[in-house]
Design a protein around this motif. Sequence first.
Motif, short mmCIF file in Angstrom:
data_model
loop_
_atom_site.label_atom_id
_atom_site.label_comp_id
_atom_site.label_asym_id
_atom_site.label_seq_id
_atom_site.Cartn_x
_atom_site.Cartn_y
_atom_site.Cartn_z
N PRO A 175 3.98 0.45 0.39
CA PRO A 175 3.92 -0.85 -0.15
C PRO A 175 2.40 -1.29 -0.48
O PRO A 175 1.41 -0.68 0.19
CB PRO A 175 4.44 -1.76 1.14
CG PRO A 175 3.91 -0.94 2.40
CD PRO A 175 4.07 0.57 1.83
N ALA A 176 2.28 -1.99 -1.37
CA ALA A 176 0.96 -2.61 -1.82
C ALA A 176 1.10 -4.15 -2.10
O ALA A 176 2.02 -4.63 -2.63
CB ALA A 176 0.26 -2.05 -2.98
N GLY A 177 -0.01 -4.91 -1.70
CA GLY A 177 0.13 -6.12 -2.09
C GLY A 177 -1.17 -6.74 -2.54
O GLY A 177 -2.18 -6.32 -2.63
N ARG A 178 -1.13 -8.01 -3.29
CA ARG A 178 -2.04 -8.76 -3.90
C ARG A 178 -2.74 -9.75 -2.62
O ARG A 178 -2.33 -10.29 -2.12
CB ARG A 178 -1.67 -9.40 -5.17
CG ARG A 178 -2.91 -10.11 -5.90
CD ARG A 178 -2.43 -10.73 -7.14
NE ARG A 178 -1.34 -11.89 -6.75
CZ ARG A 178 -0.32 -12.57 -7.55
NH1 ARG A 178 -0.36 -12.33 -8.83
NH2 ARG A 178 0.26 -13.37 -7.20
N LEU A 179 -3.92 -9.74 -2.71
CA LEU A 179 -4.78 -10.34 -2.01
C LEU A 179 -4.80 -11.85 -2.40
O LEU A 179 -4.89 -11.91 -3.76
CB LEU A 179 -6.37 -9.99 -1.77
CG LEU A 179 -6.65 -8.89 -0.63
CD1 LEU A 179 -5.92 -7.44 -0.98
CD2 LEU A 179 -8.18 -8.58 -0.49
N SER A 180 -4.67 -12.76 -1.32
CA SER A 180 -4.72 -14.22 -2.16
C SER A 180 -5.91 -14.62 -2.80
O SER A 180 -7.10 -14.10 -2.47
CB SER A 180 -4.38 -14.98 -1.13
OG SER A 180 -5.47 -15.03 -0.16
N ALA A 181 -5.90 -15.53 -3.71
CA ALA A 181 -6.83 -15.86 -4.42
C ALA A 181 -7.97 -16.41 -3.47
O ALA A 181 -9.08 -16.53 -3.83
CB ALA A 181 -6.43 -16.88 -5.50
N GLY A 182 -7.66 -17.26 -2.43
CA GLY A 182 -8.54 -17.78 -1.74
C GLY A 182 -9.29 -16.72 -0.73
O GLY A 182 -10.57 -16.99 -0.49
N ALA A 183 -8.58 -15.84 -0.36
CA ALA A 183 -9.28 -14.79 0.26
C ALA A 183 -10.35 -13.88 -0.54
O ALA A 183 -11.40 -13.63 -0.01
CB ALA A 183 -8.34 -13.64 0.95
#
Length: 516
Positions: A480-488
């Motif tokens: 699994p891979a995920g996108r870091l939040s824009a805020g982070a």
Amino acid sequence: MPAPDPHAETAAKPLPPVFLLVVMQAAVAAASLVVEIVAGRMLAPYLGMSLYTWTAVIAVVLAGFSAGHWVGGLIAERPAPRALILTGWSMVGAALTTAGAVFVLRWGAALLLPRLTDPLAAIALLTALVFFLPSFFAGIPAPVLAKVAVAARPAQAGRALGAIFAAGAIGAIAGTLLAGFLFISWLGSVGTLATVTAVYGLLALAAFGAARRARRALSAITAVAAGLLLPLGLAGLGLAQPDPCTRESDYFCIRVLDVSAEVGEPARLMVLDHLGHGISVAQAPTRMVTPHGTMLDGLARARMAERPFSAFFIGGGSYSVPRAWHAAGLGAAVTVAEIDPAVTATAISDFWFDPASARILHDDARRALGNDATTYDVVIGDAFTDIAVPAHLVTREFFDLIRARLNPGGVYLMNVIDFADRLDALAAIVRTLRAVFPSVEVWAEITTPDPDARLVFIVLAAETPSAFSQITGAPPDLLPAGRLSAGAVDALVARRDPPVLTDDYAPIDRLLGRLD
């Protein structure tokens, strides 16, 4: 009664011709520069090939030369026969330490690298351990040969001295060209060092022969010939050692490792210098195995919504992703810019890649894109290799070129390797891409890393953000891979406050090198 003149014997005996001294100096300079060029290649499998590696090599070699010149100056004050004898023994020392460099490197790497967490300290110490002494011994002859040349032609002392200096420069140029364009390509690193060892041996014999001319009673050539048996034997033993490289090219030490046990079926890992560049599975070409491969494959396909598309790869490596797309029947028109033909040949011979499935350009990716106005739906940058990063592939000017080569709705994906406790390089890449692209995302494997772990990210740049925030790799790995939040991501850039990387200023090595 006046004291005897210690230099009277020199004056009474014929000195070696200046031509011989000039040739000797040129040969010493050439041999020493060959070792300097080979040093970078030999260190690469252990330390990578970076600005820091070459900085350490140049500094250590210059330090060795400087120390050798100082000692050579002290030796030059002795009568010419004695000075030439000591110079001959210095060449034996150069031969011995050059022949032993391959063994000292392997021993030193095994001893130091597990104990040094700072990569810069590892680079500096290991380079000094292996290459200081060969440079030190190679630095000794210059002052001696210059002094003897002046003594041989006192009426033309300036010309004699100038000839020695010119010979050193010409020899250094020749050694650099021979190492880079001929020796390493044809002989490999160890073979090149063996050749240099033999050259130093011949120079030792020449120095003793010159001393014999200056002092007819001298009969030590047999002794020095016997002394050369050890370094020549050591060089031969080095040639018999297993080569850490499966193939040594003009650019990389290429290694092919069998990782079938870890993967669970026949599979191989390509290592370029010291970093893995992709895994290919023999009977499962669409299986990526690594998070890095999973994200490059999955993000490109998801952004293209599984429709046929065109793609340009910056770097081929194991060619795992192009192979997977061909096997999946995506209809992707793939172009790969791989600067090293040997990497492509290895992918074909050992990683089951079909060269007919892609257009392959053996060229620098920036030059290839700049010389061809073809546009693509996907551009994939896979040039990060730990602390060794081609700086010209991470600048705003290069990203401007990338955007110009993307079709409407196209996407740029690039891998970024950084340390979890720093992330300066990641922040700089993001800020630089934001100066060019409206939307920049950071993707990573969904896991909990160690605080100081080395992490692999995929940065995605496009005109619009992705409509999804998570992807999963193909079975059986299902990574699994995920996108870091824009805020982070915003907070990271604000906290690290990195520079925008440009062709004029791209300190990517410093950003990755843990320099505080």
